[in-house]
Structure formats: C-alpha cells, structure tokens
Design an enzyme around this catalytic site. Structure first.
Site, PDB file in Angstrom:
ATOM      1  N   ARG A 210     -96.520  -6.242  -1.088  1.00  0.00           N
ATOM      2  CA  ARG A 210     -96.137  -4.929  -1.588  1.00  0.00           C
ATOM      3  C   ARG A 210     -96.215  -4.888  -3.118  1.00  0.00           C
ATOM      4  NH1 ARG A 210     -90.444  -4.243   1.330  1.00  0.00           N
ATOM      5  NH2 ARG A 210     -90.561  -2.116   0.482  1.00  0.00           N
TER       6      ARG A 210
ATOM      7  N   ILE B 210     -89.701 -11.878   7.191  1.00  0.00           N
ATOM      8  CA  ILE B 210     -90.464 -10.700   6.777  1.00  0.00           C
ATOM      9  C   ILE B 210     -89.480  -9.556   6.619  1.00  0.00           C
ATOM     10  CG2 ILE B 210     -92.674 -11.402   7.763  1.00  0.00           C
ATOM     11  CD1 ILE B 210     -92.144  -9.711  10.180  1.00  0.00           C
ATOM     12  N   ASP B 211     -89.874  -8.546   5.859  1.00  0.00           N
ATOM     13  CA  ASP B 211     -88.977  -7.438   5.540  1.00  0.00           C
ATOM     14  C   ASP B 211     -88.605  -6.629   6.780  1.00  0.00           C
ATOM     15  OD1 ASP B 211     -89.239  -8.147   2.867  1.00  0.00           O
ATOM     16  OD2 ASP B 211     -90.948  -6.797   2.567  1.00  0.00           O
ATOM     17  N   LYS B 212     -87.500  -5.922   6.671  1.00  0.00           N
ATOM     18  CA  LYS B 212     -87.012  -5.078   7.763  1.00  0.00           C
ATOM     19  C   LYS B 212     -88.098  -4.155   8.306  1.00  0.00           C
ATOM     20  CE  LYS B 212     -83.975  -1.105   8.579  1.00  0.00           C
ATOM     21  NZ  LYS B 212     -82.981  -0.184   7.977  1.00  0.00           N
TER      22      LYS B 212
END
Length: 354
Positions: free
Chosen positions: A269, A165-167
């Site tokens: 997103r 998963i993204d930062k």
C-alpha cells in the site's frame, strides 16, 4: 533474536513495537527495570516474582522462544539480572489483556497437517485481538478450531500465526502448530526463502509497467496511523523491496502483481502510493477518491459503484510458498481472487472496452 533492538514510538493506543536489527517486528508486553540494589537473580525467578499467574516453566518457555530481552538482547532463563537491567517480555503479536474466547467463526482451510495450517483469510477479518477488536478475529477462530487439541494453546507465543496481513486484505496465511514449526517458518520468512505474491488494483497505469520499488518504510511523522517511505538516512525507516508487474490496464486503473522481498507494515500500500498509484479504495492512503479520469457525473457514479462493489483496499494475498518445516518438501498454495475483487476488475474491464 540476538540482534540489537530499539523502541519505536507508537500512538498511545498501540502496543510499543520493538524492531530488531534484522527487521523483525515484535510487541512489548511487559517491561521491568531492576532496582539499584538488585541482587544477582536468575531472570526466570525475577519475572515469577513480578508477573501474576505466570509459572516459572512458562517463563522458561518464553526465554527459549527468544521472548525475554534484557538491555536490548535476548537472554536465556539462566541469565542473572543485575542492578538497573531493563527486562522486557516481547511477542510477535499485540498484548492480550483479556481472555481469548473461542468463537465458531468459519475458516477457509486450504491445508492442514500435524505441523502447519494454511488458511484463506477473508477481507474484514482482523488477525489478532486488540484495541477495539476483542472478539471476532482470526485468533478467536483458531481458538475454536483447536479447542480439542491439548497441544495447541492460542496464547502460547511459540505457536500460531507466522506472519500477518491487514484486516481489509484477503488471502493466505500460515499457522504453526508446533514450536519447531514456528521457529523453522520464521527463519524462512527472515531469510526471504518463502514465496508470496499479491494481486492489487491500483489507480493509474504504472510506468514502467514492471519495476522494483525500494524505499525504507516507517511511521509517517505527520499521521501516526500511516506508514510512509522515509529518507534513506532516517534511522526509523526499515529497508523494504517490492517487485510489481502489470497484468492488465483499464483506462484509469491497472491490475498488478506484487512480489514481496521484505514484509513491512502496509508495504504494498505504501510503496504503490509512493509511486503515485494508490490501491483502489484504500481509504488510509487516499485511494478512496477519484484519482484518474474526468470528474463527470456519469464517471463519478461509475466509480462510486466500483467502490461499493469492493468496499476495501483491492489487495489479495494470492500465493504462498514455503518449505514444510518437518518434511522439507516445497509447498505452494494459491487462492483465487475473492468475489469483490473479481467483480471490480470485470466492471473496469467492461468500462475500458466500451
């Protein structure tokens, strides 16, 4: 990895990504082209001669894990390299051009046994070391957590994180502690038998309130740091499906639940922005601007305060479910919304009520 692969153009500071026909994203770590006069030679011997500090046993393990690709197809260690063969070593993470240092970074461990570890990642924690983030990552934290476990090598591609998963996204991730566990879990993610739900705060009020977004995702040709929904006939786009359900509406924003059918980079997103509802405070996709409501001074101050409360895209991986790779038992985990998203939702709820 027995499907055709293609090289996808990346920015110069990003590892080349190989996307298999079944949609798995892999990172190219090394590439060699055999000479015109190359004599037939086993690929493991071929690579031992070209890689420093790489044992033949380690290369054979990489081949068993599907990480050795010749001319676009995964091969075993007994494959014989021919003249002009293109030999690649790929992994499911970016290349580490440096030693992974074990760092005592606190981990919120939700579950652990001899085969898997489920961790609740906070926002702001990078998953893999890479360009500009060589320490302080989840992998560094895992190296510390497993420092006394002789069977866990943080650099071994057969072990470790099964997905990412993204930062600035918080939530649940599963780590495989054995090669068989990673293979089994990877197959579950590919076959879409895992269960993943996210909670997001988005601008606007989706209409319809509950729907499915289908749109091929690929790199934005006008901004290489973004992903975007591409035309159906664009060969660089990868099939992506997101199901969303509106949980609450607060005047100018909504809380939605997103269920992933696929797992593309930035999928939620990108899909929500494509529908005209970027995630709240998502700077990369325009959500850090006032997109709904009158731009009065008072309202602008309110939104700025909301940005300060949750200084990242409002996205949390709330649930994760899978079949245990050893016991076969169905396992489901839930992570409560983190404090920043809870405070953000409470503030918008008060705003809407007043």
């Amino acid at each position: 990895m027995n499907s055709d692969e293609q090289i996808v153009e990346q920015p110069s500071n990003v590892d080349p990504v190989i996307v298999t026909a079944d949609g798995v994203e892999l990172y190219e770590h090394f590439r060699f082209v055999a000479d015109k006069g190359q004599a037939l030679l086993r690929v493991d011997k071929f690579l031992v001669l070209r890689l420093e500090k790489a044992s033949r046993n380690r290369i054979q393990q990489a081949a068993d894990a599907g990480c050795i690709i010749v001319n676009g197809k995964a091969v075993k260690s007994n494959y014989r390299v021919k003249p002009l063969d293109v030999v690649q070593i790929v992994m499911d993470r970016p290349r580490y051009d440096f030693e992974i240092i074990a760092e005592d970074i606190p981990l919120d461990i939700v579950y652990e046994d001899d085969y898997v570890l489920v961790v609740n990642k906070p926002a702001g924690l990078v998953v893999h070391p890479g360009h500009g983030n060589y320490s302080g990552t989840l992998v560094n934290a895992l190296a510390w957590h497993f420092k006394d476990n002789p069977d866990y090598d943080v650099t071994d591609p057969r072990l470790g994180l099964v997905h990412r998963i993204d930062k600035d996204t918080s939530g649940l991730l599963v780590v495989a502690k054995t090669p068989d566990a990673k293979t089994n879990l990877g197959r579950q993610f590919f076959n879409k038998t895992t269960r993943r739900e996210y909670v997001a705060v988005v601008w606007g009020q989706p209409d319809p309130a509950d729907d499915t977004i289908t749109g091929n995702i690929g790199r934005n040709p006008r901004d290489r740091l973004q992903m975007t929904v591409l035309p159906d006939d664009d060969p660089t786009g990868k099939h992506a499906v997101t199901h969303y359900y509106t949980l609450e509406r607060f005047a100018y924003v909504s809380v939605v639940k997103c269920v992933l059918e696929t797992g593309r980079t930035h999928q939620i997103r990108v899909h929500m922005r494509h529908r005209g509802h970027p995630l709240f405070n998502d700077a990369r996709y325009g959500g850090d601007q006032i997109l709904r409501g009158l731009r009065t001074a008072k309202y602008s101050r309110f939104v700025d305060n909301c940005f300060a409360l949750c200084p990242r895209q409002a996205l949390h991986a709330r649930t994760l479910g899978f079949r245990h790779p050893h016991t076969g038992k169905e396992m489901d985990f839930t992570s409560e919304l983190p404090a920043d998203m809870t405070a953000l939702i409470d503030k918008w709820r008060d705003f809407a009520q007043n």
